[in-house]
Design a protein around this motif. Structure first.
Motif, short mmCIF file in Angstrom:
data_model
loop_
_atom_site.label_atom_id
_atom_site.label_comp_id
_atom_site.label_asym_id
_atom_site.label_seq_id
_atom_site.Cartn_x
_atom_site.Cartn_y
_atom_site.Cartn_z
N PHE A 45 0.60 17.55 -9.96
CA PHE A 45 1.89 18.08 -9.52
C PHE A 45 1.74 18.83 -8.19
O PHE A 45 2.53 18.63 -7.25
CB PHE A 45 2.46 19.02 -10.59
N LEU A 46 0.73 19.68 -8.09
CA LEU A 46 0.48 20.43 -6.86
C LEU A 46 0.26 19.49 -5.68
O LEU A 46 0.87 19.66 -4.61
CB LEU A 46 -0.74 21.34 -7.03
N ILE A 47 -0.59 18.51 -5.86
CA ILE A 47 -0.91 17.58 -4.78
C ILE A 47 0.33 16.80 -4.35
O ILE A 47 0.57 16.60 -3.16
CB ILE A 47 -2.05 16.64 -5.22
N GLN A 48 1.14 16.38 -5.31
CA GLN A 48 2.37 15.66 -4.97
C GLN A 48 3.31 16.54 -4.15
O GLN A 48 3.91 16.08 -3.18
CB GLN A 48 3.07 15.18 -6.24
N GLN A 49 3.44 17.80 -4.53
CA GLN A 49 4.34 18.69 -3.79
C GLN A 49 3.81 19.01 -2.40
O GLN A 49 4.59 19.15 -1.46
CB GLN A 49 4.58 19.98 -4.58
N MET A 50 2.52 19.10 -2.24
CA MET A 50 1.95 19.36 -0.92
C MET A 50 2.22 18.20 0.04
O MET A 50 2.28 18.39 1.25
CB MET A 50 0.44 19.62 -1.03
N LYS A 51 2.40 17.01 -0.50
CA LYS A 51 2.65 15.83 0.33
C LYS A 51 4.13 15.61 0.60
O LYS A 51 4.50 15.00 1.61
CB LYS A 51 2.07 14.59 -0.36
N THR A 52 4.99 16.09 -0.26
CA THR A 52 6.40 15.72 -0.22
C THR A 52 7.08 16.18 1.07
O THR A 52 6.63 17.11 1.74
CB THR A 52 7.15 16.28 -1.44
N VAL A 53 8.17 15.52 1.41
CA VAL A 53 8.99 15.90 2.56
C VAL A 53 10.36 16.30 2.03
O VAL A 53 10.76 15.90 0.93
CB VAL A 53 9.10 14.76 3.59
N PRO A 54 11.13 17.10 2.77
CA PRO A 54 12.38 17.66 2.24
C PRO A 54 13.36 16.63 1.69
O PRO A 54 13.99 16.88 0.67
CB PRO A 54 12.96 18.40 3.45
N ARG A 55 13.51 15.48 2.36
CA ARG A 55 14.50 14.49 1.90
C ARG A 55 14.20 13.99 0.50
O ARG A 55 15.11 13.60 -0.24
CB ARG A 55 14.58 13.31 2.88
N LYS A 56 12.93 14.02 0.11
CA LYS A 56 12.57 13.55 -1.23
C LYS A 56 12.83 14.61 -2.29
O LYS A 56 12.72 14.33 -3.49
CB LYS A 56 11.11 13.10 -1.25
N GLU A 57 13.19 15.80 -1.86
CA GLU A 57 13.61 16.85 -2.79
C GLU A 57 15.10 17.12 -2.67
O GLU A 57 15.60 18.14 -3.15
CB GLU A 57 12.82 18.13 -2.55
N GLY A 58 15.83 16.20 -2.02
CA GLY A 58 17.29 16.29 -1.96
C GLY A 58 17.87 17.04 -0.79
O GLY A 58 19.08 17.25 -0.73
N TYR A 59 17.03 17.45 0.17
CA TYR A 59 17.53 18.17 1.34
C TYR A 59 18.07 17.19 2.39
O TYR A 59 17.55 16.07 2.53
CB TYR A 59 16.44 19.05 1.94
N ASN A 60 19.07 17.64 3.14
CA ASN A 60 19.68 16.81 4.17
C ASN A 60 18.66 16.54 5.28
O ASN A 60 18.10 17.46 5.87
CB ASN A 60 20.91 17.53 4.75
N GLU A 61 18.45 15.25 5.58
CA GLU A 61 17.42 14.88 6.54
C GLU A 61 17.76 15.31 7.96
O GLU A 61 16.86 15.54 8.77
CB GLU A 61 17.19 13.37 6.49
N THR A 62 19.03 15.44 8.28
CA THR A 62 19.41 15.90 9.61
C THR A 62 18.93 17.33 9.86
O THR A 62 18.43 17.66 10.94
CB THR A 62 20.94 15.83 9.79
N ASP A 63 19.10 18.17 8.85
CA ASP A 63 18.67 19.56 8.97
C ASP A 63 17.18 19.73 8.67
O ASP A 63 16.54 20.65 9.21
CB ASP A 63 19.48 20.44 8.01
N TYR A 64 16.65 18.89 7.81
CA TYR A 64 15.26 19.01 7.38
C TYR A 64 14.56 17.66 7.53
O TYR A 64 14.35 16.94 6.55
CB TYR A 64 15.19 19.48 5.93
N PRO A 65 14.16 17.29 8.75
CA PRO A 65 13.42 16.04 8.94
C PRO A 65 12.04 16.13 8.29
O PRO A 65 11.59 17.21 7.89
CB PRO A 65 13.32 15.92 10.45
N ASP A 66 11.35 15.01 8.22
CA ASP A 66 10.02 14.99 7.61
C ASP A 66 9.09 16.01 8.26
O ASP A 66 8.21 16.58 7.60
CB ASP A 66 9.40 13.61 7.73
N SER A 67 9.27 16.24 9.55
CA SER A 67 8.37 17.13 10.30
C SER A 67 8.70 18.60 10.13
O SER A 67 8.02 19.45 10.72
CB SER A 67 8.43 16.78 11.79
N PHE A 68 9.71 18.92 9.32
CA PHE A 68 10.14 20.32 9.18
C PHE A 68 8.97 21.23 8.80
O PHE A 68 8.83 22.33 9.33
CB PHE A 68 11.24 20.42 8.12
#
Length: 372
Positions: free
Chosen positions: A261-284
């Protein structure tokens, strides 16, 4: 396409200095983001750790370590990177608990919402949420966290306070009540009084700082702030991904489910947790390699990391794995971007200097591994 054209151009430049180690070679980069910082790395208080990872036919890793100006006695403000050890220790505590899991709901006084450690940790890595970290802090406490890390040989280190809240370093912690099936379990904590950090260089920074809207014409004193030097941070990341390379007493005691679970969360990007990609791009929250772009990170590039930025200091620690080319390395770095030398005025060169430097540094280290 743009990414791989850049890689090719960098390869041509890098081959001109084959005798230098990877970090030294990056100082010769012609990229504008690198030129600006490498012109005077002391002014930017740059520190870097880079670990090459190679594997034998059985998959056993070996490490080759490189460093640049890394020094535990030279202070930098770690900002949100302290959330990484807090998340690990929260998962570790549930791994060894008989009744509390990461999904157990809990409450705090004066707050009608219910939370879970699972949700907190997702927010910490997706968008670096301060409130989520502060809730974990209330439960674990700084004394527990510091002692647990030091027992595992992670030293020096000092987690001292909450983030972005008033009276952040108070000893008395809020009551945390976990909602169990047949009963509630309440934790009430009171930590020892905080003492200033002794004998550190650059613990006082700048020529002035802002306090409640007023300018104070003296350096800002960080002696009561969090302290997480780069080597300690790098070692924490290494323990997460390569626990077998440490003695048992120095490993985090995580269940396999909590570690995944920890490793998966360390890799995740905001859009995969439901955040708007315009405000939170992968590079956030991922500066190495992609911090200066709004593009999505390719699926085969896995960046397991934590960033922190505050008071003009940018820091990142990461394990980076290209699953297509079987490239993997560890990279941690910090730099200060505060041209006017006034702290707490929210006038820093994060976007123009700091993040572009970290992005290009990540690409330079990736290129080095690609050439190998």
């Amino acid at each position: 396409m743009r990414y791989f054209v850049m890689i090719c151009l960098l390869a041509m430049a890098a081959c001109e200095a084959p005798e230098l180690n990877p970090i030294e070679r990056s100082t010769l980069s012609a990229h504008p983001a690198m030129l600006q910082v490498w012109h005077d790395p002391n002014a930017y208080e740059v520190q870097i750790l880079f670990t090459e990872i190679d594997r034998n036919d059985q998959g056993t890793p070996t490490f080759t370590e490189y460093s640049f100006k890394t020094n535990d006695s030279v202070y930098f403000y770690p900002a949100s990177t302290v959330k990484l050890p807090a998340a690990i220790l929260a998962l570790e505590k549930t791994s060894n608990a008989s009744d509390i899991t990461r999904e157990t709901r809990y409450t705090l006084p004066g707050d009608s919402s219910e939370y879970s450690l699972s949700s907190d940790i997702k927010q910490i890595f997706a968008v670096s949420d301060n409130d989520a970290y502060n809730r974990i802090y209330e439960w674990l406490g700084r004394d527990y966290m510091n002692e647990a890390l030091q027992k595992r040989g992670i030293s020096p280190i000092r987690l001292a306070h909450r983030l972005s809240t008033e009276d952040a370093a108070r000893s008395q912690r809020d009551t945390v009540t976990f909602k169990l099936t047949h009963r509630d379990t309440t934790f009430v904590g009171n930590d020892r009084t905080l003492t200033p950090l002794p004998n550190l260089r650059k613990i006082k920074k700048g020529k002035a700082f802002m306090r409640q809207g007023d300018r104070v014409p003296q350096p800002m004193d960080f002696s009561e702030k969090n302290y997480l030097p780069l080597q300690s941070l790098h070692d924490i990341t290494k323990r997460v991904f390569f626990p077998e390379t440490f003695p048992p007493e120095q490993r985090f005691s995580l269940s396999e489910d909590n570690r995944r679970f920890l490793i998966q969360q360390m890799k995740t990007v905001p859009r995969k947790e439901g955040y708007n990609e315009t405000d939170y791009p992968d590079s956030f929250g991922k500066f190495f390699m992609y911090g200066d772009t709004k593009d999505r990170i390719p699926e085969h590039i896995h960046i397991y990391n934590k960033v922190g930025y505050a008071y003009g200091t940018l820091t990142e620690t990461a394990y980076i794995h290209d699953t297509e080319r079987q490239i993997e390395f560890l990279l941690s770095a910090t730099l200060l971007v505060n041209k006017n030398q006034i702290f707490n005025d929210d006038t820093y060169e994060f976007e123009t200097v700091g993040i572009p430097f970290l992005a290009q540094l990540g690409r330079e280290m990736y290129l080095h591994m690609l050439q190998r």
